[in-house]
Design a protein around this motif. Structure first.
Motif, mmCIF file in Angstrom:
data_model
loop_
_atom_site.group_PDB
_atom_site.id
_atom_site.type_symbol
_atom_site.label_atom_id
_atom_site.label_comp_id
_atom_site.label_asym_id
_atom_site.label_seq_id
_atom_site.Cartn_x
_atom_site.Cartn_y
_atom_site.Cartn_z
ATOM 1 N N ASP A 82 0.865 -1.172 0.000
ATOM 2 C CA ASP A 82 0.000 0.000 0.000
ATOM 3 C C ASP A 82 0.907 1.230 0.000
ATOM 4 O O ASP A 82 1.720 1.397 0.907
ATOM 5 C CB ASP A 82 -0.898 -0.032 1.235
ATOM 6 C CG ASP A 82 -1.895 1.107 1.277
ATOM 7 O OD1 ASP A 82 -1.870 1.969 0.381
ATOM 8 O OD2 ASP A 82 -2.709 1.124 2.227
ATOM 9 N N SER A 136 0.331 4.184 0.708
ATOM 10 C CA SER A 136 0.114 5.113 1.818
ATOM 11 C C SER A 136 0.808 4.654 3.097
ATOM 12 O O SER A 136 0.830 5.382 4.081
ATOM 13 C CB SER A 136 -1.385 5.282 2.076
ATOM 14 O OG SER A 136 -1.940 4.073 2.568
ATOM 15 N N ARG A 137 1.374 3.449 3.090
ATOM 16 C CA ARG A 137 2.056 2.909 4.267
ATOM 17 C C ARG A 137 3.547 2.785 3.976
ATOM 18 O O ARG A 137 3.983 2.823 2.833
ATOM 19 C CB ARG A 137 1.471 1.544 4.629
ATOM 20 C CG ARG A 137 -0.015 1.596 4.936
ATOM 21 C CD ARG A 137 -0.589 0.207 5.075
ATOM 22 N NE ARG A 137 -0.284 -0.375 6.361
ATOM 23 C CZ ARG A 137 -1.089 -0.325 7.413
ATOM 24 N NH1 ARG A 137 -2.243 0.282 7.309
ATOM 25 N NH2 ARG A 137 -0.751 -0.884 8.547
ATOM 26 N N ASP A 138 4.324 2.611 5.039
ATOM 27 C CA ASP A 138 5.770 2.425 4.893
ATOM 28 C C ASP A 138 6.061 1.128 4.151
ATOM 29 O O ASP A 138 5.258 0.186 4.197
ATOM 30 C CB ASP A 138 6.453 2.370 6.266
ATOM 31 C CG ASP A 138 6.454 3.718 6.966
ATOM 32 O OD1 ASP A 138 6.368 4.747 6.256
ATOM 33 O OD2 ASP A 138 6.541 3.741 8.201
ATOM 34 N N ASP A 152 5.167 -2.521 5.535
ATOM 35 C CA ASP A 152 4.105 -2.373 6.529
ATOM 36 C C ASP A 152 2.786 -2.694 5.829
ATOM 37 O O ASP A 152 2.290 -1.910 5.030
ATOM 38 C CB ASP A 152 4.095 -0.950 7.083
ATOM 39 C CG ASP A 152 3.070 -0.762 8.190
ATOM 40 O OD1 ASP A 152 2.612 -1.764 8.764
ATOM 41 O OD2 ASP A 152 2.728 0.402 8.465
ATOM 42 N N TYR A 153 2.224 -3.859 6.134
ATOM 43 C CA TYR A 153 1.031 -4.324 5.441
ATOM 44 C C TYR A 153 -0.193 -4.178 6.322
ATOM 45 O O TYR A 153 -0.138 -4.403 7.530
ATOM 46 C CB TYR A 153 1.200 -5.783 5.022
ATOM 47 C CG TYR A 153 2.420 -5.992 4.164
ATOM 48 C CD1 TYR A 153 2.482 -5.447 2.890
ATOM 49 C CD2 TYR A 153 3.510 -6.694 4.636
ATOM 50 C CE1 TYR A 153 3.608 -5.616 2.103
ATOM 51 C CE2 TYR A 153 4.628 -6.871 3.854
ATOM 52 C CZ TYR A 153 4.676 -6.329 2.590
ATOM 53 O OH TYR A 153 5.786 -6.496 1.817
ATOM 54 N N GLU A 154 -1.308 -3.848 5.701
ATOM 55 C CA GLU A 154 -2.554 -3.607 6.434
ATOM 56 C C GLU A 154 -3.000 -4.842 7.211
ATOM 57 O O GLU A 154 -3.460 -4.745 8.343
ATOM 58 C CB GLU A 154 -3.649 -3.187 5.461
ATOM 59 C CG GLU A 154 -4.960 -2.863 6.138
ATOM 60 C CD GLU A 154 -6.038 -2.434 5.167
ATOM 61 O OE1 GLU A 154 -7.146 -2.155 5.636
ATOM 62 O OE2 GLU A 154 -5.771 -2.371 3.959
ATOM 63 N N PRO A 173 -0.583 -1.280 14.045
ATOM 64 C CA PRO A 173 0.740 -0.659 14.043
ATOM 65 C C PRO A 173 1.204 -0.333 15.456
ATOM 66 O O PRO A 173 0.393 -0.127 16.360
ATOM 67 C CB PRO A 173 0.527 0.617 13.218
ATOM 68 C CG PRO A 173 -0.925 0.887 13.256
ATOM 69 C CD PRO A 173 -1.608 -0.432 13.452
#
Length: 151
Positions: free
Chosen positions: A82, A84-86, A89-91, A104
């Protein structure tokens, strides 16, 4: 270039995670084997599968297909990137990628320390699995014999 760095960091994290699993998967069969059959149809027991690179020829093709399909489902289904994330770093993943709905980390310094540790451990694992595969391919040794502890 920010986008290039992001892509490379994502690749480094994924490859590091795979290398950590591969390193453990290379070492674990020296000390533990599942009971029963790997392939009941071909009567291959887990105990019959050799360690190291020799296992590549022993596992049936359908077994490798199952492994690749599972990895693909995890990569393309559970852990979708994604923007919008680092990177890494997965939703659907919790703290450090473990899917436990923990969300998180709220501690910024703790998160930074753990992510740096993950990067360092991933880099070490990439070197480790490369070395173990090379030594196994070159000299045929696995497990304790690799480090001079066995014959």
């Amino acid at each position: 270039d920010v986008e290039t760095f992001r892509r490379r960091r994502e690749s480094e994290l994924k490859n590091g995670r795979v290398a950590m699993f591969a390193t453990m998967g290379f070492i674990a069969p020296e000390y533990f084997r599942f009971p029963g059959y790997l392939s009941p149809a071909k009567e291959i027991k887990f105990a019959d599968v050799p360690n190291g690179l020799a296992a590549l020829g022993k596992v049936p093709l359908t077994g490798w297909i199952q492994i690749l399909v599972f990895c693909g489902m995890v990569d393309f289904g559970l852990y979708r990137a994604d923007d919008s994330r680092d990177p890494g770093d997965y939703e659907n993943a919790g703290i450090l990628g473990v899917p436990n709905a923990s969300g998180p980390m709220s501690d910024v310094e703790g998160r930074k320390r753990k992510l740096n540790s993950e990067l360092a451990n991933g880099r070490l694992a990439m070197v480790a699995i490369t070395g173990m595969l090379f030594q196994n391919g070159m000299f045929g040794t696995t497990g304790p014999a690799m480090w001079g502890f066995g014959s």
